[in-house]
Motif scaffolding. Structure first.
Motif, mmCIF file in Angstrom:
data_model
loop_
_atom_site.group_PDB
_atom_site.id
_atom_site.type_symbol
_atom_site.label_atom_id
_atom_site.label_comp_id
_atom_site.label_asym_id
_atom_site.label_seq_id
_atom_site.Cartn_x
_atom_site.Cartn_y
_atom_site.Cartn_z
ATOM 1 N N ALA A 113 0.867 -1.171 0.000
ATOM 2 C CA ALA A 113 0.000 0.000 0.000
ATOM 3 C C ALA A 113 0.912 1.232 0.000
ATOM 4 N N TYR A 114 0.417 2.357 -0.480
ATOM 5 C CA TYR A 114 1.265 3.544 -0.637
ATOM 6 C C TYR A 114 0.588 4.808 -0.120
ATOM 7 N N THR A 115 1.431 5.732 0.328
ATOM 8 C CA THR A 115 1.019 7.115 0.526
ATOM 9 C C THR A 115 1.877 7.945 -0.422
ATOM 10 N N LEU A 116 1.373 9.106 -0.813
ATOM 11 C CA LEU A 116 2.140 10.018 -1.652
ATOM 12 C C LEU A 116 2.229 11.369 -0.962
ATOM 13 N N THR A 117 3.401 11.955 -1.022
ATOM 14 C CA THR A 117 3.628 13.296 -0.501
ATOM 15 C C THR A 117 4.233 14.113 -1.625
ATOM 16 N N TYR A 118 3.558 15.191 -1.972
ATOM 17 C CA TYR A 118 4.038 16.082 -3.028
ATOM 18 C C TYR A 118 4.650 17.310 -2.383
ATOM 19 N N LEU A 128 0.806 18.656 -0.689
ATOM 20 C CA LEU A 128 -0.304 17.718 -0.740
ATOM 21 C C LEU A 128 0.165 16.367 -0.219
ATOM 22 N N LYS A 129 -0.657 15.765 0.649
ATOM 23 C CA LYS A 129 -0.395 14.411 1.143
ATOM 24 C C LYS A 129 -1.650 13.588 0.916
ATOM 25 N N THR A 130 -1.443 12.339 0.534
ATOM 26 C CA THR A 130 -2.589 11.439 0.403
ATOM 27 C C THR A 130 -2.660 10.564 1.641
ATOM 28 N N GLY A 131 -3.773 9.907 1.813
ATOM 29 C CA GLY A 131 -3.883 8.850 2.802
ATOM 30 C C GLY A 131 -3.333 7.580 2.182
ATOM 31 N N LEU A 132 -3.520 6.494 2.839
ATOM 32 C CA LEU A 132 -3.037 5.206 2.361
ATOM 33 C C LEU A 132 -3.897 4.738 1.181
ATOM 34 N N ILE A 133 -3.234 4.335 0.105
ATOM 35 C CA ILE A 133 -3.917 3.805 -1.074
ATOM 36 C C ILE A 133 -3.453 2.354 -1.226
ATOM 37 N N SER A 134 -4.386 1.432 -1.135
ATOM 38 C CA SER A 134 -4.078 0.001 -1.180
ATOM 39 C C SER A 134 -4.122 -0.526 -2.608
ATOM 40 N N PRO A 135 -3.555 -1.705 -2.854
ATOM 41 C CA PRO A 135 -3.623 -2.308 -4.181
ATOM 42 C C PRO A 135 -5.074 -2.411 -4.662
ATOM 43 N N GLY A 136 -5.278 -2.069 -5.938
ATOM 44 C CA GLY A 136 -6.615 -2.099 -6.522
ATOM 45 C C GLY A 136 -7.380 -0.805 -6.343
ATOM 46 N N GLU A 137 -6.813 0.174 -5.658
ATOM 47 C CA GLU A 137 -7.507 1.442 -5.431
ATOM 48 C C GLU A 137 -6.947 2.540 -6.314
ATOM 49 N N ARG A 143 -7.782 17.894 -2.971
ATOM 50 C CA ARG A 143 -7.464 19.320 -2.834
ATOM 51 C C ARG A 143 -6.033 19.499 -2.348
ATOM 52 N N LEU A 144 -5.434 20.621 -2.717
ATOM 53 C CA LEU A 144 -4.111 20.975 -2.208
ATOM 54 C C LEU A 144 -4.189 21.183 -0.704
ATOM 55 N N ASP A 145 -3.156 20.812 0.012
ATOM 56 C CA ASP A 145 -3.093 21.042 1.453
ATOM 57 C C ASP A 145 -2.571 22.438 1.760
ATOM 58 N N THR A 146 -1.936 23.061 0.780
ATOM 59 C CA THR A 146 -1.352 24.389 0.931
ATOM 60 C C THR A 146 -1.906 25.276 -0.181
#
Length: 183
Positions: A113-118, A128-137, A143-146
């Motif tokens: 599973a992955y998170t992304l931080t831009y 921008l930060k994402t939450g956890l994205i699991s396989p198949g998602e 929205r931008l965090d900043t």
């Protein structure tokens, strides 16, 4: 004699001016690389942190469609897995709410599973930060965090992989990309 002088155009040596765009591009490239190295160093210090919370169901869209671009760099732990992730490498964010078309897909055959931080390449500021994205998602929009002004931004996407069984961080990958913010 005057006619010969008129036919020869006077030229100034513009050696520096003709190379200035190349020099600026080289300096910007070096700056981006330094920021990426700094990001990796900070991330390595945080290694072993707990798995972040997952998205709620309304934030994840399942999809089997082919997407845009593969991740360009990764460490050995996740290099095979990264080949099955796709991402929009030029998302557009619309002001005033700052929602953008990320289009991130973690294929069903991924092992982590992955998170992304831009982050902005120039300053390292997280935008921008994402939450956890699991396989198949598949994450369509976020929205931008900043708050950013309208323009084009060089960014670095940091993918952090988490083991599905132990929830431990197992590796990271980065990709340089551009964010576009429109009025």
């Amino acid at each position: 004699m005057d006619e010969q002088n008129k036919t020869k155009p006077k030229t100034k040596k513009t050696l520096f001016k003709s190379k200035s765009p190349l020099l600026i591009a080289a300096l910007l490239g070096i700056l981006v690389l330094l920021n990426i190295v700094m990001l990796i160093a900070v991330i390595r210090l945080r290694a072993g942190s707990a798995m972040p919370p997952a998205y709620s169901e309304d934030e994840i869209v399942l999809s089997t469609e082919a997407k845009d671009t593969p991740i360009s760099e990764s460490n050995q732990n996740i290099s095979d897995d990264i080949q099955h992730i796709s991402i929009n490498d030029g998302p557009r964010f619309k002001l005033p709410d700052g929602e953008g078309d990320l289009r991130i897909e973690i294929a069903a055959n991924c092992n982590y599973a992955y998170t992304l931080t831009y982050s902005l390449a120039e300053t390292g500021q997280t935008i921008l930060k994402t939450g956890l994205i699991s396989p198949g998602e598949y994450l369509v929009k976020k929205r931008l965090d900043t708050e950013l002004k309208s323009g084009e931004y060089a960014t670095v996407a940091l993918f952090t992989a988490y083991d599905l069984k132990t929830n431990e961080m197992v590796g990271e990958a980065i990709q340089a990309m551009t964010f576009y913010v429109d009025d």
